[in-house]
Structure formats: structure tokens, C-alpha cells
Design an enzyme around this catalytic site. Sequence first.
Site, PDB file in Angstrom:
ATOM      1  N   GLY A  85       0.825  -1.205   0.000  1.00  0.00           N
ATOM      2  CA  GLY A  85       0.000   0.000   0.000  1.00  0.00           C
ATOM      3  C   GLY A  85       0.854   1.246   0.000  1.00  0.00           C
ATOM      4  O   GLY A  85       2.002   1.230  -0.447  1.00  0.00           O
ATOM      5  N   CYS A  86       0.309   2.343   0.486  1.00  0.00           N
ATOM      6  CA  CYS A  86       1.037   3.612   0.547  1.00  0.00           C
ATOM      7  C   CYS A  86       2.364   3.410   1.277  1.00  0.00           C
ATOM      8  O   CYS A  86       2.398   2.926   2.404  1.00  0.00           O
ATOM      9  CB  CYS A  86       0.200   4.660   1.270  1.00  0.00           C
ATOM     10  N   PHE A  87       3.467   3.786   0.646  1.00  0.00           N
ATOM     11  CA  PHE A  87       4.777   3.447   1.218  1.00  0.00           C
ATOM     12  C   PHE A  87       5.193   4.301   2.408  1.00  0.00           C
ATOM     13  O   PHE A  87       6.167   3.986   3.085  1.00  0.00           O
ATOM     14  CB  PHE A  87       5.876   3.446   0.158  1.00  0.00           C
ATOM     15  N   TRP A  88       4.475   5.370   2.735  1.00  0.00           N
ATOM     16  CA  TRP A  88       4.872   6.224   3.860  1.00  0.00           C
ATOM     17  C   TRP A  88       4.834   5.465   5.186  1.00  0.00           C
ATOM     18  O   TRP A  88       5.815   5.412   5.920  1.00  0.00           O
ATOM     19  CB  TRP A  88       3.971   7.444   3.940  1.00  0.00           C
TER      20      TRP A  88
ATOM     21  N   ASP B 283      -6.663   3.497  -0.194  1.00  0.00           N
ATOM     22  CA  ASP B 283      -5.827   3.741  -1.368  1.00  0.00           C
ATOM     23  C   ASP B 283      -6.102   2.680  -2.422  1.00  0.00           C
ATOM     24  O   ASP B 283      -5.913   1.479  -2.187  1.00  0.00           O
ATOM     25  CB  ASP B 283      -4.346   3.717  -0.986  1.00  0.00           C
TER      26      ASP B 283
END
Length: 262
Positions: A103-106, A182
Site C-alpha cells: 500500500g502507501c509506502f509512507w 488507497d
Amino acid sequence: MLKTITSSSPSLPLLFKFNKSSSSSSLSRCLSFPFSKPSNPPTLRTFSVLNSFKNPMNNLLGKLGFASRTPVEASLADSSAIAQGPDDDLPAPGQQFAQFGAGCFWGVELAFQRVPGVSRTEVGYTQGLTHNPTYEDICSGMTNHSEVVRVQYDPKVCNYQDLLDLFWARHDPTTLNRSGNDVGTQYRSGIYFYTPEQEQTAIESRDLQQKVLNRTIVTEILPAKKFYRAEEYHQQYLAKGGRFGFRQSTEKGCNDPIRCYG
């Protein structure tokens, strides 16, 4: 989600996209093209954007991973042997690499930063069709890149199974091209291995996780390909303060809840 607004200036409509969080109302401009003929040869990005104006539905389907490509797009994309080549970067002496898409890499990066034995993390794009993609390129849904975290770790302190355990815990591996709010092919679940040993361990770990979840896991397990480091503002995004300026701890062993967008 894409939204097109018009302007009084003599140019094509500007393409905007909602920020990563679906609950946010902020917009960020992705791309715009004037009517004047571009001085550089057309690129995959050019054709993808122009095609989105002609066929908004195809662009939406592209975000979900189901859009068809034009012959020109296919030709340009499939010609990139570099992007499909192996990750030829080298870890520091005595260290190993691992790559994960969850998913979102942050938030995923921050989770790995806290693991004892992890000496470095970078976020980037991989498994795609185009060379040197930008964030806007991968968000188009046309390049097939995945948002990943490349982890450098000391196998004497942290073994690969430890990283896999965190990977499974960080996201739902049963949702195709989606992680939470996302949605898009860049948010797909993936384990990208560097060695046969990593591959075997990943497969065994997936099979075990499959029994635990009792649902079909859609995580792809593939060789690590060319890693394109994401723009600098994405690196250690949450540790630097994220969207709202609140720094989150990278201290080893920290168990503070991770606020995925800052």
C-alpha cells in the site's frame, strides 16, 4: 479519484487528483498541456494524459488496473528493458536488501525503520514498464509500477522472516490493487526477492498466512526488479512530519501507532 476543471486560459483542462487520503479534500495538480506543439518527442506520459482527456472512463479503469493501452502506449512501454531488469544496486557490506509493497509506502517505511537490524530504508517504484517514472506517472495507472519500500538490513541482527512478519501485519494482503482507502495498481501487495532463499521463505510464509487468514491472498512474489527511488519529499515522509508537521518516532522497537498520513 480524478477531477477535471476548466480554466479561462487557452489551454487544455488541468488534471487534478485527490491526495492519497480519500478523506482529504485537498487537491494536487498532476499534469497540464498547452495547445502548442511540444518541442520534445511524445512519451508514454504524453499519450496517457491525452488519452485520459479523450476517454475519462479508460483513465478511471487504468487507476483500477483494467484499462487497455493504445498501440503507441504499448510500444513505448514494452520497449523498456531497463525497467524490467534486475535491481543492480548493492547493499552495504554485510547487509542485505529486501523489497516490499504493502500500500502507501509512507507508513510501511516508518514501520520498517523501527525494526532493530534495519540500517536503511528507501521508498520508490518498481515492477513497472517505463524507465525513470515520476509519482504522477505511476498514479496514472498506466506504468504498472508498485510503491515499495527497499529495506537494507543486517541478517545477523534481523532475519528475513522478521521482515515478512511485519509485512503481513502492516496491510490486508487479500485486497487486489487496494490497501485501505488507497486504490490503484501502485498499491498492490508484493514481495520482491533478491535470492532463492528469500523466495522460498516468502512462499512458505505466504502459505502459512493463507491458513491463518482463511481468505485468498493476492500478494505477488516476484524477483526484485529495477528500483527507482521516489522523489525526495517521499523519503522518510512521516519521520519528517508528514502532512501535518507532526514527526513520528523512528526509534528502534518503538510501538507508537503510525498515523499513515502524518
